[in-house]
Design a protein around this motif. Structure first.
Motif: not given
Length: 308
Positions: A14-17, A103-106, A2-7, A69-75
């Motif tokens: 937006h957090l998408l799991v 939080i990396a600035a892309l 389970r991965l999470g992405v914080l945009d 939500k049990g996220v194992e890795d969050l980017v």
């Protein structure tokens, strides 16, 4: 896993799991988002104290949800609004120190590259040479290539929200403002056309982002309720007519059009001007809408690195 992405976007945070593993498509498990409109919370060239407060509050919520939500890795990553702000790195460093999340600035070119990766994975190798166009709140991304890594990845400060704030003073915009913006957008894109054209015409031209989805919906594409596998196309002939018509409609009337939200309606005129210019200058008769974009590209690359 389970991965999470914080945009942290210019309009929406937006957090998408997702549940994902190598070789399989990421399956959305949970979504939490808010329209913070960070690009509007500016004090000169700096994100305001109120804007930073809103972002920190959302990060707190996202971290709690990720744990629940049990996220194992969050980017996590930030795009144009924070990237371009004079105090953007300072804000991200403060969040990193206080919240423990990096939080990396892309860079804009990285946005274009990762969005291209997502589109390539969605449509596959049969698409041949891909041209991908994405209009965000703060920037326009363009990428072209035959493989998973694009041959060219371009970012321009032509986001729909940015242009609306910088160029329009009335609703609807004055005809002179529309003409001035149209000239500016076309000049900016035209300077970079050669970097894409040198690789030859694309075999498949694709668009991502809310702006393109809304323009396609106005042009008759299927609604979101039809699901992600429904083919949706934005045709240049339809867009040119709507780009002209939208400029004469107030935001309230734009919001009444199919697929257009009240909050996105104010920036749709600028978005249509950018979309119309891109299609014209790159010689595109149509763009197919891809449901995957930057977030999915980030997920796919992260998954490749974890399981590779």
């Amino acid at each position: 896993m389970r991965l999470g992405v914080l945009d942290v976007g210019s309009n929406t945070v937006h957090l998408l799991v997702v549940d994902a593993h190598r070789g399989a498509r990421p399956l959305p498990a949970y979504s939490h988002k808010a329209e913070l409109r960070l690009a509007e919370h500016m004090d000169g060239d700096r994100v305001s104290a109120d804007g930073e407060k809103l972002l920190r509050k959302f990060v707190d919520e996202a971290l709690q949800i990720a744990e629940d939500k049990g996220v194992e890795d969050l980017v996590a990553f930030a795009t144009s609004a924070v990237r371009d702000a004079a105090n953007g790195e300072e804000i991200l460093a403060g969040i990193r120190a206080d919240k423990g999340i990096d939080i990396a600035a892309l860079p804009g070119e990285e946005e274009a590259r990762l969005t291209f990766l997502a589109v390539r994975r969605w449509f596959g190798w049969s698409s041949g040479r891909l041209l991908v166009v994405d209009i965000g709140g703060g920037s326009l991304e363009i990428a072209v290539g035959i493989d998973e890594e694009p041959d060219a990845a371009i970012s321009l400060p032509l986001g729909a929200g940015r242009l609306t704030r910088d160029w329009f003073t009335a609703d609807p915009p004055a005809p002179e403002e529309l003409r001035n913006l149209r000239r500016h957008v076309r000049a900016e894109i035209a300077r970079r056309v050669g970097e894409v054209a040198r690789y030859g015409p694309p075999e498949h031209a694709v668009a991502t982002s809310k702006t393109f989805k809304q323009l396609a919906r106005i042009g008759g594409a299927a609604p979101s309720e039809a699901g992600p596998y429904q083919r949706r196309v934005l045709r240049g002939a339809d867009l040119t007519g709507w780009a002209d018509r939208l400029g004469g409609l107030p935001a309230a009337e734009r919001a009444a059009l199919p697929g257009v939200s009240e909050r996105r309606a104010p920036q749709l005129v600028a978005g249509a001007i950018v979309a119309d210019a891109a299609m014209d200058l790159f010689g595109l008769t149509e763009l197919e809408i891809c449901p995957w974009a930057l977030r999915e590209g980030v997920i796919l690359e992260r998954l490749d690195r974890i399981t590779g």
